[in-house]
Design a protein around this motif. Structure first.
Motif, mmCIF file in Angstrom:
data_model
loop_
_atom_site.group_PDB
_atom_site.id
_atom_site.type_symbol
_atom_site.label_atom_id
_atom_site.label_comp_id
_atom_site.label_asym_id
_atom_site.label_seq_id
_atom_site.Cartn_x
_atom_site.Cartn_y
_atom_site.Cartn_z
ATOM 1 N N MET A 1 -4.530 4.738 -3.205
ATOM 2 C CA MET A 1 -5.968 4.845 -3.379
ATOM 3 C C MET A 1 -6.543 3.438 -3.241
ATOM 4 S SD MET A 1 -8.048 6.545 -6.594
ATOM 5 C CE MET A 1 -6.935 6.010 -7.854
ATOM 6 N N PRO A 2 -7.365 3.201 -2.223
ATOM 7 C CA PRO A 2 -7.920 1.869 -1.998
ATOM 8 C C PRO A 2 -8.885 1.427 -3.101
ATOM 9 C CG PRO A 2 -8.027 3.185 -0.005
ATOM 10 C CD PRO A 2 -7.626 4.103 -1.115
ATOM 11 N N LEU A 3 -8.705 0.192 -3.540
ATOM 12 C CA LEU A 3 -9.598 -0.419 -4.521
ATOM 13 C C LEU A 3 -10.907 -0.776 -3.841
ATOM 14 C CD1 LEU A 3 -10.068 -1.734 -7.355
ATOM 15 C CD2 LEU A 3 -9.097 -3.818 -6.380
ATOM 16 N N ILE A 4 -12.016 -0.399 -4.451
ATOM 17 C CA ILE A 4 -13.334 -0.761 -3.947
ATOM 18 C C ILE A 4 -13.768 -2.078 -4.574
ATOM 19 C CG2 ILE A 4 -15.758 -0.101 -3.826
ATOM 20 C CD1 ILE A 4 -14.784 2.822 -3.952
ATOM 21 N N VAL A 5 -13.694 -2.147 -5.906
ATOM 22 C CA VAL A 5 -14.116 -3.359 -6.609
ATOM 23 C C VAL A 5 -13.462 -3.388 -7.986
ATOM 24 C CG1 VAL A 5 -16.223 -2.330 -7.577
ATOM 25 C CG2 VAL A 5 -16.119 -4.790 -7.218
ATOM 26 N N ASP A 6 -13.125 -4.593 -8.428
ATOM 27 C CA ASP A 6 -12.614 -4.807 -9.789
ATOM 28 C C ASP A 6 -13.715 -5.490 -10.571
ATOM 29 O OD1 ASP A 6 -11.384 -5.626 -12.142
ATOM 30 O OD2 ASP A 6 -9.507 -6.124 -11.153
ATOM 31 N N LEU A 7 -14.278 -4.793 -11.543
ATOM 32 C CA LEU A 7 -15.387 -5.305 -12.336
ATOM 33 C C LEU A 7 -14.929 -5.931 -13.646
ATOM 34 C CD1 LEU A 7 -17.777 -2.275 -11.816
ATOM 35 C CD2 LEU A 7 -17.830 -4.475 -10.616
ATOM 36 N N GLY A 8 -13.636 -6.017 -13.854
ATOM 37 C CA GLY A 8 -13.120 -6.507 -15.120
ATOM 38 C C GLY A 8 -13.061 -5.391 -16.146
ATOM 39 N N ALA A 9 -14.219 -4.833 -16.495
ATOM 40 C CA ALA A 9 -14.273 -3.722 -17.446
ATOM 41 C C ALA A 9 -13.759 -2.430 -16.820
ATOM 42 C CB ALA A 9 -15.700 -3.515 -17.937
ATOM 43 N N ALA A 10 -13.838 -2.337 -15.508
ATOM 44 C CA ALA A 10 -13.441 -1.114 -14.804
ATOM 45 C C ALA A 10 -13.092 -1.453 -13.359
ATOM 46 C CB ALA A 10 -14.570 -0.098 -14.835
ATOM 47 N N ARG A 11 -12.261 -0.599 -12.779
ATOM 48 C CA ARG A 11 -11.920 -0.707 -11.363
ATOM 49 C C ARG A 11 -12.381 0.570 -10.674
ATOM 50 N NH1 ARG A 11 -7.814 -1.487 -14.247
ATOM 51 N NH2 ARG A 11 -6.547 0.183 -13.386
ATOM 52 N N LEU A 12 -13.013 0.425 -9.518
ATOM 53 C CA LEU A 12 -13.499 1.575 -8.763
ATOM 54 C C LEU A 12 -12.605 1.782 -7.553
ATOM 55 C CD1 LEU A 12 -15.904 0.718 -10.557
ATOM 56 C CD2 LEU A 12 -17.405 1.451 -8.716
ATOM 57 N N TYR A 13 -12.221 3.035 -7.345
ATOM 58 C CA TYR A 13 -11.351 3.423 -6.242
ATOM 59 C C TYR A 13 -11.945 4.610 -5.508
ATOM 60 C CZ TYR A 13 -7.632 0.750 -8.564
ATOM 61 O OH TYR A 13 -6.878 -0.240 -9.128
ATOM 62 N N MET A 14 -11.451 4.833 -4.289
ATOM 63 C CA MET A 14 -11.834 6.009 -3.530
ATOM 64 C C MET A 14 -10.618 6.470 -2.729
ATOM 65 S SD MET A 14 -15.082 6.404 -0.933
ATOM 66 C CE MET A 14 -16.258 5.871 -2.169
ATOM 67 N N TYR A 15 -10.334 7.767 -2.809
ATOM 68 C CA TYR A 15 -9.226 8.346 -2.042
ATOM 69 C C TYR A 15 -9.647 8.603 -0.605
ATOM 70 C CZ TYR A 15 -6.620 9.597 -6.288
ATOM 71 O OH TYR A 15 -5.930 9.575 -7.461
ATOM 72 N N ARG A 16 -8.697 8.520 0.299
ATOM 73 C CA ARG A 16 -8.909 8.980 1.675
ATOM 74 C C ARG A 16 -8.627 10.479 1.692
ATOM 75 N NH1 ARG A 16 -9.025 4.558 5.128
ATOM 76 N NH2 ARG A 16 -8.218 2.661 4.186
ATOM 77 N N GLY A 17 -9.417 11.224 2.461
ATOM 78 C CA GLY A 17 -9.206 12.665 2.573
ATOM 79 C C GLY A 17 -9.473 13.423 1.288
#
Length: 80
Positions: A1-17
């Protein structure tokens, strides 16, 4: 799952497909939730209020980029 951004408090990801509606995943330690891009509402799961605030603030400021990434990762190629 590719990392979009690491905010310190949280990490945002998005799956392909991934399934609709367009969304991203927020991870905080062992906690996670899924957030719709269009409404910025939690679809499932739970993270701390601090992590959710950070994720939603970043997502609101970067909604166009999130939508573009969703399309790039999840729209089918009509040429197949």
């Amino acid at each position: 799952m590719p990392l979009i951004v690491d905010l310190g408090a949280a990490r945002l990801y998005m799956y392909r497909g991934d399934h609709n509606p367009p969304h991203f995943h927020v991870l905080e330690g062992n906690a996670a939730c899924t957030v719709r891009i269009d409404a910025l509402t939690v679809m499932a799961g739970r993270v701390s209020p601090r992590a959710l605030r950070a994720a939603l603030a970043w997502a609101e400021a970067n909604r166009d980029a999130l939508n573009a990434r969703w399309r790039a990762y999840n729209e089918e190629d009509d040429e197949w």
